[in-house]
Design a protein around this motif. Structure first.
Motif, short mmCIF file in Angstrom:
data_model
loop_
_atom_site.label_atom_id
_atom_site.label_comp_id
_atom_site.label_asym_id
_atom_site.label_seq_id
_atom_site.Cartn_x
_atom_site.Cartn_y
_atom_site.Cartn_z
N UNK A 221 0.85 -1.19 0.00
CA UNK A 221 0.00 0.00 0.00
C UNK A 221 0.88 1.24 0.00
N UNK B 274 -7.39 8.67 1.69
CA UNK B 274 -8.08 7.58 0.99
C UNK B 274 -7.59 7.46 -0.45
N UNK B 275 -7.68 6.27 -1.06
CA UNK B 275 -8.49 5.14 -0.63
C UNK B 275 -7.76 4.12 0.25
N UNK B 276 -6.55 4.43 0.70
CA UNK B 276 -5.79 3.52 1.55
C UNK B 276 -5.76 2.10 0.95
N UNK B 277 -5.70 2.03 -0.36
CA UNK B 277 -5.86 0.74 -1.03
C UNK B 277 -4.69 -0.18 -0.80
N UNK B 278 -5.00 -1.46 -0.55
CA UNK B 278 -3.98 -2.49 -0.50
C UNK B 278 -4.04 -3.27 -1.80
N UNK C 162 -12.62 4.27 7.82
CA UNK C 162 -12.72 3.98 6.39
C UNK C 162 -13.19 2.54 6.22
N UNK D 165 -13.65 -5.53 -0.66
CA UNK D 165 -12.75 -6.18 -1.60
C UNK D 165 -13.45 -7.35 -2.27
N UNK E 191 -9.61 -4.11 -4.43
CA UNK E 191 -10.55 -3.10 -3.95
C UNK E 191 -11.69 -2.92 -4.94
N UNK F 180 -15.41 1.78 -1.66
CA UNK F 180 -15.14 2.11 -0.26
C UNK F 180 -15.94 3.34 0.15
N UNK G 84 -16.42 6.48 3.47
CA UNK G 84 -16.01 7.10 4.72
C UNK G 84 -17.22 7.17 5.65
N UNK H 2 -10.79 0.26 8.51
CA UNK H 2 -9.46 0.78 8.80
C UNK H 2 -9.47 1.41 10.19
N UNK I 130 -0.65 3.20 8.85
CA UNK I 130 -0.04 2.21 7.98
C UNK I 130 -1.06 1.51 7.10
N UNK I 131 -2.23 2.13 6.90
CA UNK I 131 -3.28 1.56 6.05
C UNK I 131 -3.66 0.15 6.46
N UNK J 100 -5.91 -2.86 7.76
CA UNK J 100 -7.33 -3.15 7.61
C UNK J 100 -7.70 -4.36 8.46
#
Lengths: 115, 114
Positions: free
Chosen positions: A94, A100-104, B32, B36, B46, B49, B51, B93, B99-100, B102
Motif C-alpha cells: 500500500x 483515501x483510498x488507503x488501497x492495499x 474507512x 474487496x 478493492x 469504499x 467514509x 481501517x 499504515x493503512x 485493515x
C-alpha cells in the motif's frame, strides 16, 4: 508494472520443515503486509512493514518471521512447519498516500500444505 | 479486540437479482470502510469504499450503505451477473492504526446463477 508478485504458487511441506515465501512489489510502496486466508475466516494479518528495516507483528504472528531489507521485497519465513500453517498466504502493499483510498494491492497468493 | 462481522457466509442469487451482504463492527475507532472482491485463484482487489461521514456511495451496480449509529454497513449489487460470482470481504481501517492496516470480515461467497 508487475504489481505484487509471490513465489512459489504452491508448496507442500512436511511437518518440521522450513521455507521462505517470497514477495516483491515494483510500485515503490512503503507499506507491505502478509496475510493468511483460511476458509470462512477471512484474512488475518501475520506481519506488516512500514518501510525497509521496520516490521511489526499483526494478529497471528506465531510461527512466522519476516524481514524487509529493501523497499521492494518482504519475505515471510516459516520455521518448523506445522499442519496449522496450512493456508493460502497473501502478500499486499500500500502506498503512503496520507489519505483515501488507503488501497492495499494483493499478490496472487501462495497455497501451502503442511503434512 | 476490534472485529468486523460479516454475513451471510454464502449467497446464491439469480441473474438480474439484488445481492446484499452485511457487515457490523464493534468499535467506533474506524475511519474507512472498503469492500474487496476476490475471484478464485486470485488475490482480493478493492471494489468500492466509503467514509463514515457518508451514508451511501454508488459506483455502477455496486452501492455501499452505511449506518453509523447502528455500526453497520452493507454492499448491494444490483442486476447481479454471473461474472459477479466471487468472494466479497468487507473491511475497516482503524483510525489510530495508521499504515493503512485493515480489519477484514470473514468473507461472503456469492454465486450468481444464470
Amino acid at each position: 508494472n508487475a504489481g505484487v508478485t509471490q513465489t512459489p504458487k504452491f508448496r507442500i511441506l512436511k511437518i518440521g520443515q522450513s521455507m521462505t515465501l517470497q514477495c516483491a512489489q515494483d510500485m515503490n510502496h512503503n507499506y507491505m503486509y502478509w496475510y493468511r486466508q483460511d476458509p470462512g475466516m477471512g484474512l488475518k494479518l501475520i506481519y506488516y512493514s512500514v518501510g525497509a528495516g521496520i516490521t511489526d507483528k499483526g494478529e497471528v504472528p506465531n510461527g512466522y518471521n519476516v524481514s524487509r531489507s529493501t523497499t521492494e521485497d518482504f519475505p515471510l519465513r516459516l520455521e518448523l512447519a506445522a499442519p496449522s500453517q496450512t493456508s493460502v498466504y497473501f502478500c499486499a502493499s500500500s502506498p503512503n498516500s496520507g489519505g483515501p483510498p488507503y488501497e492495499q494491492y494483493f499478490g496472487p497468493g501462495t497455497r501451502l500444505t503442511v503434512t | 479486540q476490534q472485529q468486523v462481522k460479516q454475513s451471510p457466509q454464502s449467497l446464491i442469487v439469480q441473474k438480474g437479482g439484488i445481492s446484499i451482504i452485511n457487515c457490523a463492527y464493534e468499535n467506533t475507532a474506524f475511519d474507512y470502510f472498503p469492500w474487496y472482491q476476490q475471484f478464485p485463484g486470485k488475490g482480493p482487489a478493492l471494489l468500492i469504499a466509503i467514509r463514515p461521514d457518508v451514508s451511501e456511495k454508488k459506483e455502477g451496480r455496486f452501492t455501499i450503505s452505511f449506518n453509523k449509529s447502528a455500526k453497520q454497513f452493507s454492499l448491494h449489487i444490483m442486476d447481479s451477473q454471473p461474472g459477479d460470482s466471487a468472494t466479497y470481504f468487507c473491511a475497516a481501517r482503524p483510525f489510530s492504526g495508521g499504515y493503512n492496516k485493515l480489519i477484514f470480515g470473514a468473507g461472503t461467497r456469492l454465486a450468481v446463477h444464470p
